[in-house]
Design a protein around this motif. Structure first.
Motif, PDB file in Angstrom:
ATOM      1  N   PHE A   1       0.848  -1.183   0.000  1.00  0.00           N
ATOM      2  CA  PHE A   1       0.000   0.000   0.000  1.00  0.00           C
ATOM      3  C   PHE A   1       0.884   1.233   0.000  1.00  0.00           C
ATOM      4  N   ASP A   2       0.596   2.164  -0.926  1.00  0.00           N
ATOM      5  CA  ASP A   2       1.317   3.435  -1.002  1.00  0.00           C
ATOM      6  C   ASP A   2       0.321   4.576  -0.906  1.00  0.00           C
TER       7      ASP A   2
ATOM      8  N   GLU B   1       8.888  -1.181  19.417  1.00  0.00           N
ATOM      9  CA  GLU B   1       9.242  -0.043  20.253  1.00  0.00           C
ATOM     10  C   GLU B   1       9.062   1.260  19.476  1.00  0.00           C
ATOM     11  N   GLU B   2       8.904   2.361  20.225  1.00  0.00           N
ATOM     12  CA  GLU B   2       8.776   3.660  19.574  1.00  0.00           C
ATOM     13  C   GLU B   2      10.046   3.979  18.784  1.00  0.00           C
ATOM     14  N   ARG B   3       9.859   4.628  17.637  1.00  0.00           N
ATOM     15  CA  ARG B   3      11.004   4.990  16.802  1.00  0.00           C
ATOM     16  C   ARG B   3      10.843   6.415  16.273  1.00  0.00           C
ATOM     17  N   LYS B   4      11.969   7.071  15.974  1.00  0.00           N
ATOM     18  CA  LYS B   4      11.921   8.400  15.396  1.00  0.00           C
ATOM     19  C   LYS B   4      11.553   8.305  13.927  1.00  0.00           C
ATOM     20  N   ALA B   5      10.748   9.245  13.487  1.00  0.00           N
ATOM     21  CA  ALA B   5      10.347   9.293  12.086  1.00  0.00           C
ATOM     22  C   ALA B   5      10.181  10.753  11.694  1.00  0.00           C
ATOM     23  N   GLU B   6      11.124  11.276  10.968  1.00  0.00           N
ATOM     24  CA  GLU B   6      11.100  12.690  10.587  1.00  0.00           C
ATOM     25  C   GLU B   6      10.156  12.892   9.411  1.00  0.00           C
ATOM     26  N   LEU B   7       9.238  13.836   9.545  1.00  0.00           N
ATOM     27  CA  LEU B   7       8.322  14.203   8.482  1.00  0.00           C
ATOM     28  C   LEU B   7       8.678  15.583   7.928  1.00  0.00           C
ATOM     29  N   ARG B   8       8.354  15.795   6.661  1.00  0.00           N
ATOM     30  CA  ARG B   8       8.544  17.104   6.043  1.00  0.00           C
ATOM     31  C   ARG B   8       7.218  17.857   6.185  1.00  0.00           C
ATOM     32  N   TYR B   9       7.161  18.747   7.163  1.00  0.00           N
ATOM     33  CA  TYR B   9       5.915  19.459   7.436  1.00  0.00           C
ATOM     34  C   TYR B   9       5.627  20.478   6.337  1.00  0.00           C
ATOM     35  N   GLY B  10       4.346  20.633   6.077  1.00  0.00           N
ATOM     36  CA  GLY B  10       3.931  21.574   5.048  1.00  0.00           C
ATOM     37  C   GLY B  10       3.964  21.004   3.653  1.00  0.00           C
ATOM     38  N   GLU B  11       4.136  19.682   3.539  1.00  0.00           N
ATOM     39  CA  GLU B  11       4.116  19.040   2.223  1.00  0.00           C
ATOM     40  C   GLU B  11       3.661  17.596   2.361  1.00  0.00           C
ATOM     41  N   PHE B  12       3.406  16.965   1.223  1.00  0.00           N
ATOM     42  CA  PHE B  12       2.995  15.573   1.223  1.00  0.00           C
ATOM     43  C   PHE B  12       4.200  14.668   1.444  1.00  0.00           C
ATOM     44  N   ASN B  13       4.037  13.672   2.315  1.00  0.00           N
ATOM     45  CA  ASN B  13       5.068  12.680   2.585  1.00  0.00           C
ATOM     46  C   ASN B  13       4.592  11.316   2.088  1.00  0.00           C
ATOM     47  N   HIS B  14       5.541  10.500   1.696  1.00  0.00           N
ATOM     48  CA  HIS B  14       5.200   9.197   1.127  1.00  0.00           C
ATOM     49  C   HIS B  14       5.212   8.112   2.218  1.00  0.00           C
ATOM     50  N   PHE B  15       4.088   7.414   2.340  1.00  0.00           N
ATOM     51  CA  PHE B  15       3.972   6.309   3.297  1.00  0.00           C
ATOM     52  C   PHE B  15       3.761   5.010   2.505  1.00  0.00           C
ATOM     53  N   ARG B  16       4.367   3.951   2.978  1.00  0.00           N
ATOM     54  CA  ARG B  16       4.204   2.641   2.345  1.00  0.00           C
ATOM     55  C   ARG B  16       4.211   1.565   3.415  1.00  0.00           C
ATOM     56  N   TYR B  17       3.406   0.558   3.199  1.00  0.00           N
ATOM     57  CA  TYR B  17       3.605  -0.663   3.993  1.00  0.00           C
ATOM     58  C   TYR B  17       3.532  -1.877   3.079  1.00  0.00           C
ATOM     59  N   GLU B  18       4.330  -2.866   3.433  1.00  0.00           N
ATOM     60  CA  GLU B  18       4.365  -4.148   2.730  1.00  0.00           C
ATOM     61  C   GLU B  18       3.938  -5.222   3.720  1.00  0.00           C
ATOM     62  N   ALA B  19       3.002  -6.055   3.317  1.00  0.00           N
ATOM     63  CA  ALA B  19       2.471  -7.079   4.224  1.00  0.00           C
ATOM     64  C   ALA B  19       2.254  -8.374   3.450  1.00  0.00           C
ATOM     65  N   ASP B  20       2.663  -9.486   4.046  1.00  0.00           N
ATOM     66  CA  ASP B  20       2.507 -10.780   3.358  1.00  0.00           C
ATOM     67  C   ASP B  20       1.770 -11.822   4.205  1.00  0.00           C
ATOM     68  N   GLY B  21       1.106 -11.388   5.286  1.00  0.00           N
ATOM     69  CA  GLY B  21       0.394 -12.318   6.159  1.00  0.00           C
ATOM     70  C   GLY B  21       1.242 -12.836   7.305  1.00  0.00           C
ATOM     71  N   LYS B  22       2.565 -12.628   7.220  1.00  0.00           N
ATOM     72  CA  LYS B  22       3.465 -13.047   8.293  1.00  0.00           C
ATOM     73  C   LYS B  22       4.299 -11.897   8.832  1.00  0.00           C
ATOM     74  N   GLN B  23       4.560 -10.935   7.978  1.00  0.00           N
ATOM     75  CA  GLN B  23       5.409  -9.816   8.385  1.00  0.00           C
ATOM     76  C   GLN B  23       4.877  -8.524   7.781  1.00  0.00           C
TER      77      GLN B  23
END
Length: 823
Positions: free
Chosen positions: A619-620, A688-710
């Motif tokens: 998903f993108d 665990e919580e992790r840092k994730a820098e976003l570019r504020y004031g613009e569109f950022n690209h999000f993706r996830y990959e999923a295969d039923g196990k990971q």
């Protein structure tokens, strides 16, 4: 291939002797017409009368409490689906009908002060009044039935009372009614033939006027002659339960002050018990009352566990809190109940117990203060009840609904309830491994698979795995019971239930046999045992979702590089302009729906993309980031499996709603990324919580990959989280022993047989016994195939200090190995 290594020389702790018990609540008409085998429905004629602190709406369709909780009423018939399913013809007085006679409720001429009405009937010559029972009366050939009624006439009236079906009379009795006041009339008959849909007919050959104050038809043959339905009690007996939790459940709290359960209303002669409306959609006559519960405990050698109302109505149904004299009265009612159970026969309530046929005290081991209550109002009332009971009856173990020790309050035991999926229970086999041993003991008062493999073998396997983990921690878990216990299949309000019945026969669901197997094979000590096994993953499905604050903007959503749009607007509406979509706040319709749903934030948007049945893909999406605005993306946004129970039957939820979609939640806020699972009572972090820098004031690209196990989660090309889908062991086991034997309980949730390698530190006999429960994953029992899934006892050979046992696919196994005694 699984491996179990057993060290009997290392005893962990003794077994909890009362671990396995049962919980009875009057739901699904489990009491009247069920465990209490009254054959006449509405025997007190009061079913159509709403509680005094409630009102009916929509021409009798709905019942509304003073605090605003709604339920289906249908003039006292209960749920609309019962009426439809059972083909119940309308009558103003539920279950009662007339031919050539007129009937009406008489509020001015009642049998006693506890009765609200009598039934006034004017018979023409040959006129009749009849009762259809609980979807028919089912006499059995050669069995005796006992009838009585209280009736008043101004002049002598002849009547004949019979049980009939399609013109055949199974038996009857003739009475001459006379006397100015209410008189009790008794009769009996032995059934001539078998019936299934008979009715009780009161026929008046010469005509006349009669006021009926109360009536009853019961089988003479009951368990130990104590008035309970034999086949149901025998099924309970075969489980070897060590305690009984009663009388609820939510019926203890009630949904209004008048419907709250009180001890004083459920003792004494049954025709003097006032009865009350239950939130499970019908009125109870309380023939199954406090004395009958205690007698059942004695008959089956169970410890009574009484749940008292602590001055609150049900918190899930627009609660009201008792104060002042009303609260003091509820406390006194609990103290009176204890006196009835254990007081001397010369005491006020002990003398009533003696009058009811039990001069010696009963046992009363546990008292639970409230049911599913929480919060400051509960804490104050709990402390009041705790102090009063402990001061007077220090031997009684007191049970809290929540972990009140965290608030500095005393509790011997804490009651925890879990309703979920088979996978939830299997994933939590180690649930109590890290529980603080200094805290109160645990009572698993209600647990059941209510979504997914409901009432089927695989659901029972998930529960069995959880029970294995419970047994491995029975130094902490002192008590456990499944819920609910009984279901009249013609009046189903909740599913599954351990034992199902109609007016002739009863069957058990696969879970019943798990509890029977585990409850009858205990040993004396839990011993150390290690289990090596494979992994099974939770089944997951669905695409992505977005949720959070209204105004969230996104564009270019795709699944496997193919554009995908919103398929379900659960909360909030999506508006697209020039290629950018914005999620607007929930509208009034969605907000109104949210009010009827459990734990839904009506101010939070929630929309779902694409198809539900997908289990793997990429998903993108591009999401506009603004400082101070949370971004929350759901992974695997399919619906949870359905459950039967509805919080408000008058407003059934939509197929897709904000309460039945629970994706994994990927949240980014203030530069921090979290990935968690929505669980009761609180969410669980998957990473665990992790840092994730976003570019504020613009569109950022999000993706996830999923295969039923990971699942792999990316922001602007950087992998932030890489997490496995929740999983559980394919094999789980607990081992107990005694001086003479070793007992292994093994649950195999795999679709394949497991050749389990078993190593023991002691010698055992070659021959051993296996109690086995297995079958197809979706196998379930029915009245046509009542034992399609049931426990089977097998004799095996080949046991030794090191041997292999073939645990069938989808199976619960109890191995009893006889130790070789060293001379």
């Amino acid at each position: 291939m699984g491996k179990i290594t057993v060290r009997t020389e290392k005893k962990r702790f003794p077994i909890a002797p009362n671990l396995y018990g049962i919980f009875f609540e009057d739901i699904n008409r489990a009491g009247d017409g069920g465990l209490y085998p009254e054959l006449l429905r509405n025997r007190s004629f009061e079913d159509s009368i709403e509680p005094k602190d409630c009102r009916t709406g929509q021409d009798g369709y709905a019942l509304v409490s003073r605090a605003g909780w709604r339920d289906e009423f249908n003039h006292g018939e209960g749920l609309s689906r019962w009426v439809r399913k059972n083909g119940t013809p309308y009558t103003p007085i539920p279950a009662w009908y007339t031919n050539h006679a007129q009937m009406a409720l008489d509020r001015n001429d009642t049998l006693n002060p506890h009765r609200q009405v009598s039934l006034a009937v004017s018979f023409e010559e040959g006129g009749e009044l009849y009762n259809t029972g609980f979807c028919g009366i089912a006499p059995k050939a050669g069995e005796k039935y006992l009838f009585y009624m209280f009736a008043r006439t101004e002049a002598p009236v002849k009547i004949r009372v019979s049980v009939e079906e399609d013109g055949h009379e199974f038996g009857g009795m003739d009475f001459l009614l006379e006397g100015g006041g209410y008189v009790r009339y008794d009769g009996s008959f032995t059934a001539e033939g078998d019936g299934r849909n008979a009715r009780l007919v009161i026929r008046c050959p010469e005509g006349g006027k009669v006021n009926f104050g109360f009536c009853s038809l019961m089988p003479e043959d009951t368990y130990m002659g104590h008035g309970l339905r034999r086949d149901l009690v025998e099924k309970l007996r075969d489980m070897n339960p060590r305690f009984l939790r009663f009388p609820g459940g939510c019926i203890v709290e009630g949904f209004s002050p008048e419907t709250a359960m009180q001890f004083k209303n459920v003792v004494g002669p049954v025709w003097e018990r006032p009865g009350h409306q239950l939130m499970w959609h019908y009125r109870s006559y309380n023939g199954l009352g406090f004395h009958e519960y205690l007698q059942l405990c004695e008959d089956l050698d169970m410890e009574p566990l009484y749940v008292c109302n602590c001055g609150m109505t049900c918190q899930g149904r627009s609660p009201e809190f008792f104060e002042g004299e009303e609260l003091a009265s509820m406390l006194q009612d609990t103290l009176d109940a204890i006196e009835y159970a254990v007081g001397d026969k010369t005491s006020r309530w002990g003398s009533l117990r003696a009058k009811m046929g039990h001069p010696e005290p009963f046992r009363l081991t546990y008292i639970e203060i409230g049911n599913e209550n929480s919060g400051p109002a509960y804490e104050a009332r709990y402390q009041m009840f705790y102090d009063a009971i402990r001061a007077r009856y220090p031997h009684i173990r007191l049970i809290a609904n929540t972990h009140l020790e965290e608030q500095g309050l005393g509790a011997d035991i804490v009651d925890e309830h879990y309703y979920s999926t088979a996978e939830f229970f299997a994933e939590n086999v180690n649930f109590y491994d890290k529980y603080d041993r200094k805290k109160p003991k645990i009572f698993l008062g209600e647990l059941a698979v209510v979504r997914g493999w409901v009432g089927q073998l695989y659901g029972a396997l998930g529960e069995a795995a959880f029970l294995v983990g419970m047994e491995r921690n029975q130094d902490v878990v002192e008590l456990a019971s499944y819920a609910p216990l009984l279901e009249n299949v013609d009046y189903n309000a909740w599913f599954p239930n351990l034992i199902r019945f109609n007016n002739r026969e009863s069957i058990a669901i696969p879970t019943y046999y798990v509890w029977k197997m585990f409850g009858n094979n205990r040993g004396e000590n839990v011993v150390e045992a290690d289990v090596e096994t494979g992994t099974l993953y939770r089944p997951v499905k669905g695409m992505a979702s977005l949720m959070g604050q209204a105004g969230l903007r996104y564009r270019n959503a795709s699944w496997n590089k193919t554009p995908v749009g919103i398929s379900h607007e659960l909360m909030g509406r999506v508006k697209e302009e020039e290629g950018v979509s914005r999620i607007l706040p929930p509208d009034e319709e969605q907000r109104a729906e949210a009010e009827t749903l459990h734990r839904v934030d009506k101010d939070r948007v929630f929309v779902v993309f694409g198809e539900e049945q997908v289990t793997s893909g990429v998903f993108d999406i591009e999401i506009y980031a603004e400082e101070g605005r949370e971004i929350c993306l759901g992974v695997y946004s399919g619906r949870m499996p359905k459950e039967v129970y509805m919080a408000d039957e008058t407003h059934p939820p939509k197929e897709w709603n904000a309460a039945n979609v629970k994706p994994f939640l990927w949240t980014l806020e203030k530069g921090i990324s979290t990935f968690r699972e929505q669980k009761f009572p609180s969410d669980r972090n998957l990473d665990e919580e992790r840092k994730a820098e976003l570019r504020y004031g613009e569109f950022n690209h999000f993706r996830y990959e999923a295969d039923g196990k990971q699942m792999k989660l990316y922001v602007n090309g950087e992998c932030i989280h890489q997490v496995d889908v929740p999983s559980f062991p394919s094999l789980s086991s607990v081992v107990c022993d005694s001086p003479k034997e070793v007992i292994l309980k093994i649950v195999n949730m795999s679709p394949e047989e497991d050749a389990v390698e078993i190593s023991l530190d002691c010698e055992v006999e070659d021959a051993y016994e296996v109690i086995l429960l297995t079958g197809e994953k979706q196998a379930e029992n029915s009245f046509e195939e009542p034992e399609k899934v049931h426990d089977v006892v097998q004799n095996h050979s080949g046991a030794s200090s090191h041997f292999y046992y073939g645990a069938p696919a989808y199976s619960v196994n109890v191995l009893r190995l006889a130790k070789i005694q060293v001379q």
